[in-house]
Scaffold this motif. Structure first.
Motif, PDB file in Angstrom:
ATOM      1  N   ASP A 213       0.832  -1.204   0.000  1.00  0.00           N
ATOM      2  CA  ASP A 213       0.000   0.000   0.000  1.00  0.00           C
ATOM      3  C   ASP A 213       0.867   1.255   0.000  1.00  0.00           C
ATOM      4  N   HIS A 214       2.021   1.141   0.664  1.00  0.00           N
ATOM      5  CA  HIS A 214       2.886   2.309   0.859  1.00  0.00           C
ATOM      6  C   HIS A 214       4.333   1.847   0.738  1.00  0.00           C
ATOM      7  N   ILE A 215       5.129   2.587  -0.028  1.00  0.00           N
ATOM      8  CA  ILE A 215       6.519   2.209  -0.278  1.00  0.00           C
ATOM      9  C   ILE A 215       7.444   3.359   0.112  1.00  0.00           C
ATOM     10  N   VAL A 216       8.521   3.009   0.821  1.00  0.00           N
ATOM     11  CA  VAL A 216       9.586   3.956   1.138  1.00  0.00           C
ATOM     12  C   VAL A 216      10.842   3.506   0.407  1.00  0.00           C
ATOM     13  N   VAL A 217      11.507   4.431  -0.260  1.00  0.00           N
ATOM     14  CA  VAL A 217      12.717   4.118  -1.019  1.00  0.00           C
ATOM     15  C   VAL A 217      13.930   4.690  -0.289  1.00  0.00           C
ATOM     16  N   PHE A 218      14.895   3.831  -0.001  1.00  0.00           N
ATOM     17  CA  PHE A 218      16.130   4.242   0.678  1.00  0.00           C
ATOM     18  C   PHE A 218      17.261   4.392  -0.326  1.00  0.00           C
ATOM     19  N   ASP A 219      18.138   5.336  -0.039  1.00  0.00           N
ATOM     20  CA  ASP A 219      19.401   5.464  -0.760  1.00  0.00           C
ATOM     21  C   ASP A 219      20.403   6.094   0.193  1.00  0.00           C
ATOM     22  N   ARG A 220      21.534   5.437   0.352  1.00  0.00           N
ATOM     23  CA  ARG A 220      22.610   5.943   1.198  1.00  0.00           C
ATOM     24  C   ARG A 220      22.147   6.266   2.615  1.00  0.00           C
ATOM     25  N   GLY A 221      21.326   5.358   3.161  1.00  0.00           N
ATOM     26  CA  GLY A 221      20.962   5.469   4.557  1.00  0.00           C
ATOM     27  C   GLY A 221      19.841   6.397   4.913  1.00  0.00           C
ATOM     28  N   ARG A 222      19.106   6.864   3.897  1.00  0.00           N
ATOM     29  CA  ARG A 222      17.982   7.740   4.200  1.00  0.00           C
ATOM     30  C   ARG A 222      16.929   7.647   3.103  1.00  0.00           C
ATOM     31  N   PRO A 223      15.666   7.979   3.418  1.00  0.00           N
ATOM     32  CA  PRO A 223      14.617   7.893   2.407  1.00  0.00           C
ATOM     33  C   PRO A 223      14.737   9.008   1.372  1.00  0.00           C
ATOM     34  N   ILE A 224      14.488   8.649   0.112  1.00  0.00           N
ATOM     35  CA  ILE A 224      14.501   9.661  -0.956  1.00  0.00           C
ATOM     36  C   ILE A 224      13.148   9.784  -1.640  1.00  0.00           C
ATOM     37  N   ALA A 225      12.260   8.832  -1.390  1.00  0.00           N
ATOM     38  CA  ALA A 225      10.924   8.880  -1.981  1.00  0.00           C
ATOM     39  C   ALA A 225      10.003   7.989  -1.177  1.00  0.00           C
ATOM     40  N   GLU A 226       8.705   8.310  -1.188  1.00  0.00           N
ATOM     41  CA  GLU A 226       7.717   7.459  -0.551  1.00  0.00           C
ATOM     42  C   GLU A 226       6.345   7.724  -1.149  1.00  0.00           C
ATOM     43  N   GLY A 227       5.485   6.720  -1.030  1.00  0.00           N
ATOM     44  CA  GLY A 227       4.147   6.858  -1.557  1.00  0.00           C
ATOM     45  C   GLY A 227       3.589   5.524  -1.988  1.00  0.00           C
ATOM     46  N   PRO A 228       2.402   5.522  -2.579  1.00  0.00           N
ATOM     47  CA  PRO A 228       1.813   4.278  -3.067  1.00  0.00           C
ATOM     48  C   PRO A 228       2.560   3.772  -4.293  1.00  0.00           C
ATOM     49  N   PRO A 229       2.376   2.505  -4.668  1.00  0.00           N
ATOM     50  CA  PRO A 229       3.073   1.974  -5.844  1.00  0.00           C
ATOM     51  C   PRO A 229       2.911   2.813  -7.093  1.00  0.00           C
ATOM     52  N   SER A 230       1.743   3.381  -7.310  1.00  0.00           N
ATOM     53  CA  SER A 230       1.511   4.184  -8.517  1.00  0.00           C
ATOM     54  C   SER A 230       2.416   5.401  -8.573  1.00  0.00           C
ATOM     55  N   VAL A 231       2.740   5.960  -7.411  1.00  0.00           N
ATOM     56  CA  VAL A 231       3.631   7.119  -7.352  1.00  0.00           C
ATOM     57  C   VAL A 231       5.081   6.681  -7.509  1.00  0.00           C
ATOM     58  N   ILE A 232       5.461   5.623  -6.808  1.00  0.00           N
ATOM     59  CA  ILE A 232       6.840   5.149  -6.865  1.00  0.00           C
ATOM     60  C   ILE A 232       7.209   4.710  -8.280  1.00  0.00           C
ATOM     61  N   LYS A 233       6.272   4.104  -8.982  1.00  0.00           N
ATOM     62  CA  LYS A 233       6.535   3.644 -10.350  1.00  0.00           C
ATOM     63  C   LYS A 233       6.883   4.784 -11.296  1.00  0.00           C
ATOM     64  N   THR A 234       6.416   5.987 -10.982  1.00  0.00           N
ATOM     65  CA  THR A 234       6.639   7.124 -11.885  1.00  0.00           C
ATOM     66  C   THR A 234       7.657   8.124 -11.354  1.00  0.00           C
ATOM     67  N   ASP A 235       8.252   7.837 -10.189  1.00  0.00           N
ATOM     68  CA  ASP A 235       9.266   8.731  -9.627  1.00  0.00           C
ATOM     69  C   ASP A 235      10.568   8.542 -10.395  1.00  0.00           C
ATOM     70  N   GLU A 236      11.100   9.601 -10.946  1.00  0.00           N
ATOM     71  CA  GLU A 236      12.285   9.509 -11.806  1.00  0.00           C
ATOM     72  C   GLU A 236      13.498   8.948 -11.081  1.00  0.00           C
ATOM     73  N   ARG A 237      13.655   9.321  -9.814  1.00  0.00           N
ATOM     74  CA  ARG A 237      14.807   8.802  -9.056  1.00  0.00           C
ATOM     75  C   ARG A 237      14.712   7.302  -8.872  1.00  0.00           C
ATOM     76  N   VAL A 238      13.515   6.837  -8.616  1.00  0.00           N
ATOM     77  CA  VAL A 238      13.311   5.402  -8.423  1.00  0.00           C
ATOM     78  C   VAL A 238      13.443   4.661  -9.744  1.00  0.00           C
ATOM     79  N   LEU A 239      12.851   5.213 -10.793  1.00  0.00           N
ATOM     80  CA  LEU A 239      12.930   4.580 -12.100  1.00  0.00           C
ATOM     81  C   LEU A 239      14.368   4.396 -12.554  1.00  0.00           C
ATOM     82  N   GLY A 240      15.162   5.428 -12.362  1.00  0.00           N
ATOM     83  CA  GLY A 240      16.547   5.373 -12.822  1.00  0.00           C
ATOM     84  C   GLY A 240      17.445   4.495 -11.977  1.00  0.00           C
ATOM     85  N   ALA A 241      17.258   4.586 -10.659  1.00  0.00           N
ATOM     86  CA  ALA A 241      18.197   3.927  -9.753  1.00  0.00           C
ATOM     87  C   ALA A 241      17.821   2.502  -9.404  1.00  0.00           C
TER      88      ALA A 241
END
Length: 245
Positions: A213-241
């Motif tokens: 329902d809710h996803i938090v994305v970590f990078d280098r020890g801290r969150p860089i994005a969060e939200g439902p799957p529909s948001v995470i799927k379209t976040d450029e940082r998440v898509l690229g990394a």
């Protein structure tokens, strides 16, 4: 607004000169299936270890259900209603599956606990969890004779035997065949519908996107994005990394 189940504020942890958590401030939603994703080395397992008392953070606060649990011993944190599995299964290899599940709820030590665990109600409840996870036929088998996927299910059965309100799963899909993976996914959604909160660390994006329902994305020890799957799927940082798009 969705309530917070588990939260951290400015959580920091370093190992020598390597910073694993760098001021991680995170909130996970009560009553939901939450996921924590990110590349290897982004601090996910260290985060779980700090939250569950396996290691102490250098600074910051961990709170659960509004209570400060920072740095408490793992068994005390478990009593607050937090259960946790590990990347590498933690079962007793020379004990049967049934004994493994029974041992998860014994407060007076393993040997004394097992002697007292012959109460019919506890055995019935342990068997019900083994049945729900589809491994009741292995109740009399030693854990060392079970497959990796079966041991993952056994570990989860032990966690659930303690009736935690919130369950932290550390890479439940790792080394698990597709049939067992589907079973885990279905079980998580069923248990969530019954009122349990989940926080899942996982690299299998198909599983994450299908059950979260809710996803938090970590990078280098801290969150860089969060939200439902529909948001995470379209976040450029998440898509690229992380999603390779």
């Amino acid at each position: 607004m969705t309530a917070t189940s588990l939260a951290t504020h400015e959580l920091r942890k370093a190992f020598g000169g390597v910073t694993a958590l760098d001021g991680a401030t995170v909130e996970f939603q009560h009553g939901k299936v939450n996921a924590l994703i990110g590349p290897n080395g982004s601090g996910k397992t260290t985060f779980f270890n700090c939250v569950t008392g396996m290691i102490k953070p250098d600074s910051g606060v961990v709170s659960y259900a509004g209570k400060d649990i920072t740095g408490k011993a793992p068994h005390r944190i478990a009593r607050h209603g937090l259960g946790r599995t590990f990347q590498l299964c933690r079962t007793f290899p020379r004990m049967t599956a049934l004994e493994n599940v029974l041992s998860a709820v014994q407060p007076k030590g393993l040997i004394g606990g097992l002697r007292g665990a012959k109460r019919r109600s506890e055995i019935d409840r342990a068997m019900s969890w083994l049945t729900r996870l589809g491994i009741e036929h292995l109740a009399g088998n030693e854990a060392r004779d079970m497959s990796w996927g079966q041991q993952k299910l056994l570990e989860l059965a032990g966690v659930l035997m303690a009736e935690p309100a919130t369950v932290l799963l550390d890479e439940p899909a790792g080394g698990v065949n597709p049939a067992l993976l589907d079973r885990i996914g279905v079980l998580v959604r069923e248990l969530n519908a019954e009122g349990r909160t989940f926080v899942i660390v996982e690299h299998n994006m198909d599983l994450v996107m299908s059950i979260s329902d809710h996803i938090v994305v970590f990078d280098r020890g801290r969150p860089i994005a969060e939200g439902p799957p529909s948001v995470i799927k379209t976040d450029e940082r998440v898509l690229g990394a992380y999603l390779g798009v």
